[in-house]
Design an enzyme around this catalytic site. Structure first.
Site, short mmCIF file in Angstrom:
data_model
loop_
_atom_site.label_atom_id
_atom_site.label_comp_id
_atom_site.label_asym_id
_atom_site.label_seq_id
_atom_site.Cartn_x
_atom_site.Cartn_y
_atom_site.Cartn_z
N ARG A 282 25.13 -13.90 43.62
CA ARG A 282 25.59 -13.14 44.77
C ARG A 282 24.48 -13.02 45.65
NH1 ARG A 282 24.58 -7.03 45.23
NH2 ARG A 282 25.94 -6.41 47.00
N HIS B 241 24.96 -6.57 54.08
CA HIS B 241 23.92 -6.15 53.32
C HIS B 241 22.87 -5.47 54.35
CE1 HIS B 241 22.02 -6.03 49.10
NE2 HIS B 241 21.12 -5.19 49.84
N GLU C 251 26.61 -1.02 49.51
CA GLU C 251 25.90 0.24 49.36
C GLU C 251 26.12 0.95 50.82
OE1 GLU C 251 22.00 0.31 47.82
OE2 GLU C 251 22.67 -0.48 45.92
N ASN D 196 26.16 -0.97 41.87
CA ASN D 196 24.74 -1.14 41.81
C ASN D 196 24.35 0.00 40.97
OD1 ASN D 196 25.36 -3.32 43.43
ND2 ASN D 196 24.22 -2.69 45.03
N TYR E 36 20.99 1.65 39.31
CA TYR E 36 19.39 1.76 38.86
C TYR E 36 18.71 3.00 38.13
CZ TYR E 36 19.03 -2.04 42.32
OH TYR E 36 19.15 -3.41 42.77
N GLU F 284 24.27 -5.13 40.89
CA GLU F 284 23.01 -5.12 40.90
C GLU F 284 22.47 -3.99 39.92
OE1 GLU F 284 21.17 -4.04 44.64
OE2 GLU F 284 22.43 -5.19 45.69
C1 BGC Z 1 20.08 -2.80 47.71
C2 BGC Z 1 18.80 -3.80 47.40
C3 BGC Z 1 17.24 -3.30 47.05
C4 BGC Z 1 17.59 -2.65 45.63
C5 BGC Z 1 16.20 -2.13 45.12
C6 BGC Z 1 19.58 -1.81 46.46
O1 BGC Z 1 19.85 -0.55 47.01
O2 BGC Z 1 21.03 -3.10 47.56
O3 BGC Z 1 18.83 -4.40 48.69
O4 BGC Z 1 16.21 -4.10 47.06
O5 BGC Z 1 18.71 -1.76 45.58
O6 BGC Z 1 15.81 -0.91 45.75
#
Ligand code: BGC
Length: 450
Positions: A78, A122, A167, A292, A294, A352
């Site tokens: 991607r 992006h 995002e 995405n 995290y 992501e």
């Molecule tokens: C984004 C990336 C970024 C990653 C880590 C996401 O918010 O799509 O571009 O590097 O998180 O912060």
């Protein structure tokens, strides 16, 4: 009974990057400047004064980088397209040399058996369009559709999976509300308008795809689940606000054709009355949604925080990454099941997921040991498997990121890569996480049983 973490046979394993974060040479071959080019060259905006001028030099080293992907056994990659390489003024004249870079990249991926997944936006809006008001201008939806059409005509077929935006929440929260990201505005009045126009643009891009493309198109959201700090009515209401603001503000207009009521409460007089007809544009049929993931946030009521009146609570005895994010894999399972419950059984990808932990600037030896990141990957893939067991239609996973890169305004100070990059020499070294990921791909997850 021991659990098996083997994934479905057609599950796709990939890795992700984005244009400004890795390419370098942002003005080469007739490209126009983007808002990130401008922002990074504005003194004081980037940690360490870093810029994307060279980044990972991927624009010139893309063939070698495809070999790094091949060494992992990636089935999909991607990447994003820099709008201003293709349309230096954002609309109108096409720069064939810029377009040619993406044609060559896609050819190289296909020759190596890796499916390209292209994201159209992006964050690197052409600066010329920012000069015309950027995402605050309602014409931005048409600008985006024009650009999208150029890309579909050039690459659809060879690219079989497209995403409109990456995002949109980060674009508006960082770029228009708090100002830490390009274009660096700070306005409660602007943020909802930019958000709305981004979702109109995504819809217009999908409409253009239906006219010109034959494969799959979707949109990518960052979803961060919110959990209340306490069961008090104040904390529960704050949690609702935080969730509506970050998660539903974007997915709702795209998939339900409306906004959650909390947004009016959050923005007050700054919340515009959007024309009802706009939701016909924002709500288009998508072939998939990219999520995405995290971290999560535990939320408490906090009247001092503008404009949400909510703030995150740091959790004791938990691991936090170098970007200050709690490692919380259950949030990935919860996010996916919540998404399915609210929006229906849409095919989903994790587009992501990854972590920044301390790695040295120079890697010694053949493999760099990164145990915290390896643990993060392992835990999150297991959490992903739980979501599949719970009936979520999950089609694939893209690790963030293929290699260390420019972490936006944090510069090169935060490393998310499977490959370590020595930014002084451009040497790439696999981290132990890359080795684990290669074994995951080879065994289709079975290695996670150990
Ligand atoms: C984004 C990336 C970024 C990653 C880590 C996401 O918010 O799509 O571009 O590097 O998180 O912060």
């Amino acid at each position: 009974m021991t659990r098996s973490y083997r994934f479905p046979e057609d599950f796709l394993w990939g890795a992700a990057t984005s244009a400004y974060q890795i390419e370098g040479s942002p003005l080469a071959d007739g490209a126009g400047p983007s808002i990130w080019e401008r922002f990074a060259h504005t003194p004081g905006m980037m940690v360490g004064g870093d810029t994307g001028d060279v980044a990972c030099d991927h624009y010139r080293r893309y063939q070698d980088d495809v070999q790094l992907m091949k060494a992992l056994g990636l089935q999909g990659y991607r990447f994003s397209i820099a709008w201003a390489r293709v349309l230096p003024e954002g609309t109108g004249r096409v720069n064939e040399k810029g377009l040619d870079f993406y044609k060559r990249l896609v050819d190289e991926l296909l020759e190596n058996g890796i499916a390209p997944n292209a994201t159209l936006f992006h964050w690197d809006l052409p600066a010329a369009l920012d000069d015309r008001g950027g995402w605050l201008n309602r014409d931005s939806a048409h600008w985006f559709a024009e650009y999208a059409e150029v890309m579909f005509k050039a690459l659809d077929g060879r690219v079989q999976r497209w995403a409109t935006l990456n995002e949109p929440w980060v674009v508006t929260d960082g770029g228009y509300l708090h100002g830490a990201l390009a274009p660096g505005h700070r306005s409660k009045y602007e943020a909802p308008i930019a958000a709305h126009n981004l979702m109109r643009a995504s819809g217009a891009g999908i409409q253009a795809y239906r006219a010109h493309g034959k494969h799959e198109i979707g949109v990518v959201f960052n979803i961060e689940p919110k959990y209340p700090h306490s069961p008090s009515p104040e904390d529960l209401a704050a949690t609702r606000r935080a969730h509506a603001y970050m998660n539903e503000q974007f997915a709702d207009p795209a998939l339900l054709g409306s906004y959650p009521p909390e947004l009016k409460e959050i923005f007050g007089a700054a919340w515009p009355d959007f024309p009802a007809d706009d939701f016909k544009l924002t709500r288009q049929k998508v072939d998939f949604v990219g999520i995405n993931y995290y971290t999560r946030a535990v939320v408490k009521n906090d009247p001092s925080q503008y404009p949400l009146k909510a703030s995150p609570v740091r959790q004791p005895n938990k691991t936090y990454t170098e970007t200050g994010w709690e490692v919380f894999e259950q949030g990935l399972t919860d996010t996916l099941t919540w998404f399915k419950d609210r929006y229906g059984d849409i095919p989903l990808y994790i587009t992501e997921n990854g972590s920044a932990f301390y790695d040295p600037p120079v890697a010694e030896g053949e493999v760099l040991d990164d145990p915290l990141r390896t643990g993060y990957l392992r835990k999150h893939l297991r959490a992903l498997h739980k979501a599949i067991d719970a009936g979520v239609q999950l089609k694939g996973y893209y690790a963030w990121s293929l290699m260390d890169n420019l972490e936006w305004s944090l510069g090169f100070s935060k490393r998310f890569g499977l490959y370590h990059v020595d930014f002084a020499t451009q040497k790439r070294t696999p981290k132990a996480t890359a080795k684990l990921y290669a074994r995951v791909i080879e065994s289709n997850g079975a290695v996670l049983d150990d």
